[in-house]
Design a protein around this motif. Structure first.
Motif, PDB file in Angstrom:
ATOM      1  N   PRO A 154       1.299 -16.524   8.146  1.00  0.00           N
ATOM      2  CA  PRO A 154       0.419 -14.759   9.430  1.00  0.00           C
ATOM      3  C   PRO A 154       0.508 -14.017   8.592  1.00  0.00           C
ATOM      4  O   PRO A 154       0.588 -13.812   7.543  1.00  0.00           O
ATOM      5  CB  PRO A 154       1.833 -14.937  10.329  1.00  0.00           C
ATOM      6  CG  PRO A 154       3.141 -15.216   9.117  1.00  0.00           C
ATOM      7  CD  PRO A 154       2.768 -16.466   8.471  1.00  0.00           C
ATOM      8  N   GLU A 155      -0.269 -13.291   9.013  1.00  0.00           N
ATOM      9  CA  GLU A 155      -0.782 -11.595   8.025  1.00  0.00           C
ATOM     10  C   GLU A 155       0.385 -10.682   9.008  1.00  0.00           C
ATOM     11  O   GLU A 155       0.656  -9.589   7.376  1.00  0.00           O
ATOM     12  CB  GLU A 155      -1.775 -11.313   8.846  1.00  0.00           C
ATOM     13  CG  GLU A 155      -2.521  -9.787   8.648  1.00  0.00           C
ATOM     14  CD  GLU A 155      -4.226  -9.413   8.858  1.00  0.00           C
ATOM     15  OE1 GLU A 155      -4.398  -8.785   8.611  1.00  0.00           O
ATOM     16  OE2 GLU A 155      -4.782 -10.580   9.062  1.00  0.00           O
ATOM     17  N   ALA A 156       0.945 -11.140   9.230  1.00  0.00           N
ATOM     18  CA  ALA A 156       1.915  -9.602   9.367  1.00  0.00           C
ATOM     19  C   ALA A 156       3.194 -10.715  10.489  1.00  0.00           C
ATOM     20  O   ALA A 156       2.780 -11.699  10.686  1.00  0.00           O
ATOM     21  CB  ALA A 156       1.471  -8.303  10.271  1.00  0.00           C
ATOM     22  N   ALA A 157       4.316 -10.052  10.093  1.00  0.00           N
ATOM     23  CA  ALA A 157       4.950 -10.713  10.890  1.00  0.00           C
ATOM     24  C   ALA A 157       6.802  -9.667  12.223  1.00  0.00           C
ATOM     25  O   ALA A 157       6.918  -8.281  11.307  1.00  0.00           O
ATOM     26  CB  ALA A 157       5.862 -11.882  10.524  1.00  0.00           C
ATOM     27  N   ALA A 189       1.186  -9.172   0.738  1.00  0.00           N
ATOM     28  CA  ALA A 189       1.474  -8.078   0.417  1.00  0.00           C
ATOM     29  C   ALA A 189       0.267  -7.094   1.089  1.00  0.00           C
ATOM     30  O   ALA A 189       1.201  -5.705   0.859  1.00  0.00           O
ATOM     31  CB  ALA A 189       0.780  -8.041  -1.157  1.00  0.00           C
ATOM     32  N   SER A 190      -0.735  -7.525   1.825  1.00  0.00           N
ATOM     33  CA  SER A 190      -1.940  -6.653   2.690  1.00  0.00           C
ATOM     34  C   SER A 190      -0.922  -6.177   3.790  1.00  0.00           C
ATOM     35  O   SER A 190      -0.957  -5.549   4.763  1.00  0.00           O
ATOM     36  CB  SER A 190      -3.298  -6.942   2.808  1.00  0.00           C
ATOM     37  OG  SER A 190      -3.044  -7.983   2.789  1.00  0.00           O
ATOM     38  N   GLY A 191       0.086  -7.559   4.310  1.00  0.00           N
ATOM     39  CA  GLY A 191       0.229  -6.880   5.495  1.00  0.00           C
ATOM     40  C   GLY A 191       1.859  -5.899   6.320  1.00  0.00           C
ATOM     41  O   GLY A 191       1.482  -5.501   5.212  1.00  0.00           O
ATOM     42  N   VAL A 192       2.125  -6.761   6.851  1.00  0.00           N
ATOM     43  CA  VAL A 192       3.587  -5.879   6.679  1.00  0.00           C
ATOM     44  C   VAL A 192       4.891  -6.831   8.214  1.00  0.00           C
ATOM     45  O   VAL A 192       4.108  -7.847   8.032  1.00  0.00           O
ATOM     46  CB  VAL A 192       3.103  -5.026   8.570  1.00  0.00           C
ATOM     47  CG1 VAL A 192       2.454  -5.039   9.403  1.00  0.00           C
ATOM     48  CG2 VAL A 192       4.328  -3.617   8.101  1.00  0.00           C
ATOM     49  N   LEU A 193       6.021  -6.319   7.511  1.00  0.00           N
ATOM     50  CA  LEU A 193       7.155  -7.295   7.912  1.00  0.00           C
ATOM     51  C   LEU A 193       7.478  -5.706   9.420  1.00  0.00           C
ATOM     52  O   LEU A 193       7.672  -5.227   8.464  1.00  0.00           O
ATOM     53  CB  LEU A 193       7.949  -7.045   7.341  1.00  0.00           C
ATOM     54  CG  LEU A 193       9.241  -8.084   7.992  1.00  0.00           C
ATOM     55  CD1 LEU A 193       8.868  -9.131   8.619  1.00  0.00           C
ATOM     56  CD2 LEU A 193      10.610  -8.577   6.610  1.00  0.00           C
ATOM     57  N   SER A 207      13.421  -9.005   0.968  1.00  0.00           N
ATOM     58  CA  SER A 207      11.975 -10.308   0.134  1.00  0.00           C
ATOM     59  C   SER A 207      10.382  -9.823   0.149  1.00  0.00           C
ATOM     60  O   SER A 207       9.950 -10.737  -0.655  1.00  0.00           O
ATOM     61  CB  SER A 207      12.749 -11.496   0.270  1.00  0.00           C
ATOM     62  OG  SER A 207      14.008 -11.735   0.321  1.00  0.00           O
ATOM     63  N   ALA A 208      10.631  -9.497   0.942  1.00  0.00           N
ATOM     64  CA  ALA A 208       8.469  -9.524   1.612  1.00  0.00           C
ATOM     65  C   ALA A 208       8.671  -8.464   0.215  1.00  0.00           C
ATOM     66  O   ALA A 208       8.526  -6.684   0.155  1.00  0.00           O
ATOM     67  CB  ALA A 208       8.968  -8.469   3.025  1.00  0.00           C
ATOM     68  N   PRO A 209       6.694  -9.432   0.461  1.00  0.00           N
ATOM     69  CA  PRO A 209       6.445  -8.414  -0.413  1.00  0.00           C
ATOM     70  C   PRO A 209       5.393  -6.985   0.170  1.00  0.00           C
ATOM     71  O   PRO A 209       4.266  -6.621  -0.389  1.00  0.00           O
ATOM     72  CB  PRO A 209       5.503  -9.556  -0.917  1.00  0.00           C
ATOM     73  CG  PRO A 209       5.635 -10.498   0.438  1.00  0.00           C
ATOM     74  CD  PRO A 209       6.259 -10.101   0.569  1.00  0.00           C
ATOM     75  N   CYS A 210       5.499  -7.231   1.160  1.00  0.00           N
ATOM     76  CA  CYS A 210       4.698  -6.080   2.064  1.00  0.00           C
ATOM     77  C   CYS A 210       5.394  -4.486   1.771  1.00  0.00           C
ATOM     78  O   CYS A 210       7.097  -4.709   2.227  1.00  0.00           O
ATOM     79  CB  CYS A 210       3.377  -6.956   2.608  1.00  0.00           C
ATOM     80  SG  CYS A 210       5.444  -7.482   4.176  1.00  0.00           S
ATOM     81  N   GLU A 211       5.068  -4.417   3.453  1.00  0.00           N
ATOM     82  CA  GLU A 211       5.390  -3.137   3.847  1.00  0.00           C
ATOM     83  C   GLU A 211       5.954  -3.551   4.804  1.00  0.00           C
ATOM     84  O   GLU A 211       6.366  -4.268   5.391  1.00  0.00           O
ATOM     85  CB  GLU A 211       4.220  -2.369   4.700  1.00  0.00           C
ATOM     86  CG  GLU A 211       4.568  -1.199   5.523  1.00  0.00           C
ATOM     87  CD  GLU A 211       3.855  -0.668   6.630  1.00  0.00           C
ATOM     88  OE1 GLU A 211       4.433   0.580   7.352  1.00  0.00           O
ATOM     89  OE2 GLU A 211       2.395  -0.899   6.654  1.00  0.00           O
ATOM     90  N   VAL A 212       6.992  -2.689   5.392  1.00  0.00           N
ATOM     91  CA  VAL A 212       8.371  -3.070   6.105  1.00  0.00           C
ATOM     92  C   VAL A 212       8.717  -2.120   6.242  1.00  0.00           C
ATOM     93  O   VAL A 212       8.667  -1.119   6.470  1.00  0.00           O
ATOM     94  CB  VAL A 212      10.076  -3.829   5.328  1.00  0.00           C
ATOM     95  CG1 VAL A 212      10.998  -3.827   6.020  1.00  0.00           C
ATOM     96  CG2 VAL A 212       9.639  -4.780   4.290  1.00  0.00           C
ATOM     97  N   ARG A 213       8.613  -2.024   8.481  1.00  0.00           N
ATOM     98  CA  ARG A 213       8.679  -1.223   9.615  1.00  0.00           C
ATOM     99  C   ARG A 213      10.318  -1.667   9.726  1.00  0.00           C
ATOM    100  O   ARG A 213      10.455  -2.671  10.688  1.00  0.00           O
ATOM    101  CB  ARG A 213       7.955  -1.180  10.338  1.00  0.00           C
ATOM    102  CG  ARG A 213       6.434  -0.730   9.853  1.00  0.00           C
ATOM    103  CD  ARG A 213       5.413  -0.545  10.750  1.00  0.00           C
ATOM    104  NE  ARG A 213       4.044   0.036   9.810  1.00  0.00           N
ATOM    105  CZ  ARG A 213       3.244   0.729  10.894  1.00  0.00           C
ATOM    106  NH1 ARG A 213       3.383   0.373  12.227  1.00  0.00           N
ATOM    107  NH2 ARG A 213       1.643   1.624   9.971  1.00  0.00           N
ATOM    108  N   MET A 214      10.843  -0.733   9.556  1.00  0.00           N
ATOM    109  CA  MET A 214      12.091  -0.436  10.377  1.00  0.00           C
ATOM    110  C   MET A 214      12.731  -0.359  11.164  1.00  0.00           C
ATOM    111  O   MET A 214      12.190   0.957  11.626  1.00  0.00           O
ATOM    112  CB  MET A 214      13.108  -0.312   9.243  1.00  0.00           C
ATOM    113  CG  MET A 214      13.573  -1.161   8.295  1.00  0.00           C
ATOM    114  SD  MET A 214      15.052  -0.548   7.079  1.00  0.00           S
ATOM    115  CE  MET A 214      13.986   0.879   6.249  1.00  0.00           C
ATOM    116  N   VAL A 215      13.067  -0.743  12.960  1.00  0.00           N
ATOM    117  CA  VAL A 215      13.880  -0.194  13.711  1.00  0.00           C
ATOM    118  C   VAL A 215      14.713  -0.360  14.255  1.00  0.00           C
ATOM    119  O   VAL A 215      15.744  -1.770  14.048  1.00  0.00           O
ATOM    120  CB  VAL A 215      12.592  -1.490  14.831  1.00  0.00           C
ATOM    121  CG1 VAL A 215      13.279  -1.099  16.323  1.00  0.00           C
ATOM    122  CG2 VAL A 215      11.281  -1.390  14.790  1.00  0.00           C
TER     123      VAL A 215
END
Length: 428
Positions: A154-157, A189-193, A207-215
């Motif tokens: 996936p591109e984002a997850a 790297a261009s995605g988001v988790l 471990s994510a190589p991309c932006e992480v948005r925590m909720v």
């Protein structure tokens, strides 16, 4: 499998298939144009077939698998078909031990009706868990039960939570964390988790190589659920008037909104699209009311899920919460019996049946009594091994105002209508 079959049909493929038993999902595929039959048979593979796709439940000695190999056809896992269907779309995946189907459906709605594939029926899925939508997005449930989530790109997850559920696949919670780390580390790297309000999920998200948005209620979070609202880091407050009950569904919705926002949807618009959604099939699904007794069916088959479902039931403010639980899998029951007992202790009356074996062989000493021995507090705790005997045992003790919950991942879903019938039929 029914969801994948429907999407393949919508993509223009000719689809045929079999299942061990008939049921609504098979009927839905037939109505959509698939050739289906009940019972596995070597002759079920049509002339000109390109590939055979199987679920994890299909053994190597299945007659259709053997016939496909004799014919030189590739025999592929269902996740390979999902990856093929996602190709050409911008893939979004929802992973975690609990809440995947619901959150994926919420995400699809938040995006205005994106293509969807989950393992539970959705109201707009023509009797399946799938829908072919407009636009570039493809929202898929990423299944860790057999490690097949690792086949998706996936591109984002979203990673909702991390828990030890599938004991025949994972030896420990460390193994579970490892497979989720592999999954998130493969994001671009261009995605988001989006990481849900779960400590293990936040740890894995590192471990994510991309932006992480925590909720959740942690420093630096993109947003948090506060009562009936989503409070964003930028100070905006978005009311969460959800039709789906329970704090867990508000958290699921918040994660879906976080990813939809990254996809370009305003959070207020995303919530407005999600708000009327009552849930996917077998998630706090109303089966009816008879003699003032409400009956609800739920897929809860892990202690965390049982506890969340019972809290949602309490939110309905019934007279009593009556929990009927069918343990699913001997391995899970053996490992989590005490946790199941503690979770069920939140009910007023508890009934536990024998274990639904599914794909496993019986284990000596592993049955429903392992769970009932750990239940402490309810007014009444009953072990009723046979599902067919539950209505006769339970119904005489039910009172007006009771909320009866049937819970489990097996054939307990058939019990609700029988309880309503034993009560004299649904109220007008």
């Amino acid at each position: 499998m029914s969801a994948l079959g429907l999407l393949a049909l919508k993509s223009g493929w000719a689809v045929s298939g079999t299942d061990r038993d008939g049921g609504p999902a098979l009927d839905a595929l037939a109505a959509a144009g698939a050739t289906v039959q009940v019972g596995h048979d070597a002759g079920a593979i049509p002339a000109g077939a390109d590939s055979v796709f199987v679920s994890t439940a299909i053994a190597d000695d299945n007659p259709e698998v053997a016939a496909a190999r004799d014919l030189g056809l590739p025999v592929l896992h269902r996740s390979d078909l999902l990856a093929m269907l996602m190709d050409g779309h911008r893939g979004l995946a929802v992973a975690g031990a609990h809440g995947k189907s619901t959150t994926t459906a919420m995400l699809s709605l938040a995006l205005g009706g994106a293509t969807l594939c989950v393992g539970a029926e959705v109201p707009w899925g023509e009797g399946t868990g799938a829908a072919w939508g407009d636009g570039p997005w493809f929202c898929a449930e990423a299944d860790e039960s057999d490690r097949s989530l690792l086949r998706l790109r996936p591109e984002a997850a979203i990673l909702l939570n991390v828990d030890h559920d599938h004991h025949s696949t994972y030896a420990s919670i460390d193994d579970v964390e490892d497979v989720f780390r592999q999954f998130v580390s493969a994001l671009p790297a261009s995605g988001v988790l989006v990481a849900g309000p779960d400590a293990r999920a936040r740890a894995v998200a590192e471990s994510a190589p991309c932006e992480v948005r925590m909720v959740g209620h942690v420093e630096g979070a993109w947003g948090r659920v506060d009562g009936g609202s989503l409070v964003l880091a930028d100070g905006r407050v978005v009311p969460l008037p959800l039709a789906a009950p329970g704090d867990h569904n508000r958290e699921n919705a918040a994660c879906a909104v976080a990813l939809a926002d990254w996809c370009g949807v305003d959070p207020h618009d995303a919530v407005a699209r999600i708000a009327p959604f009552t849930g996917v099939g077998r998630r706090f699904e109303d089966k009816g009311t008879a003699c003032g007794v409400r009956v609800v069916d739920d897929y809860a088959h892990h202690p965390v899920e049982v506890a969340a479902t019972l809290r949602a039931a309490r939110d309905q403010q019934p007279g009593r919460v009556v929990a009927v639980f069918q343990p699913h899998l001997y391995s899970r029951t053996r490992e989590l019996a005490a946790e199941f007992g503690r979770a069920l202790s939140a009910a007023d009356v508890v009934v536990v049946t024998d274990v639904y074996a599914a794909r496993e062989q019986p284990e000596p000493g592993v049955d429903g009594t392992l769970v009932t021995r750990s239940v402490v507090g309810p007014q009444e705790v009953l072990n009723v091994p046979r599902l067919d005997d539950v209505p006769a045992v339970l119904v005489p003790d039910l009172r007006m105002g009771d909320l009866v919950l049937t819970m489990g991942a097996g054939d307990i879903t058939t019990l609700g209508p029988r309880i309503i019938e034993a009560l004299g039929g649904a109220d007008a």
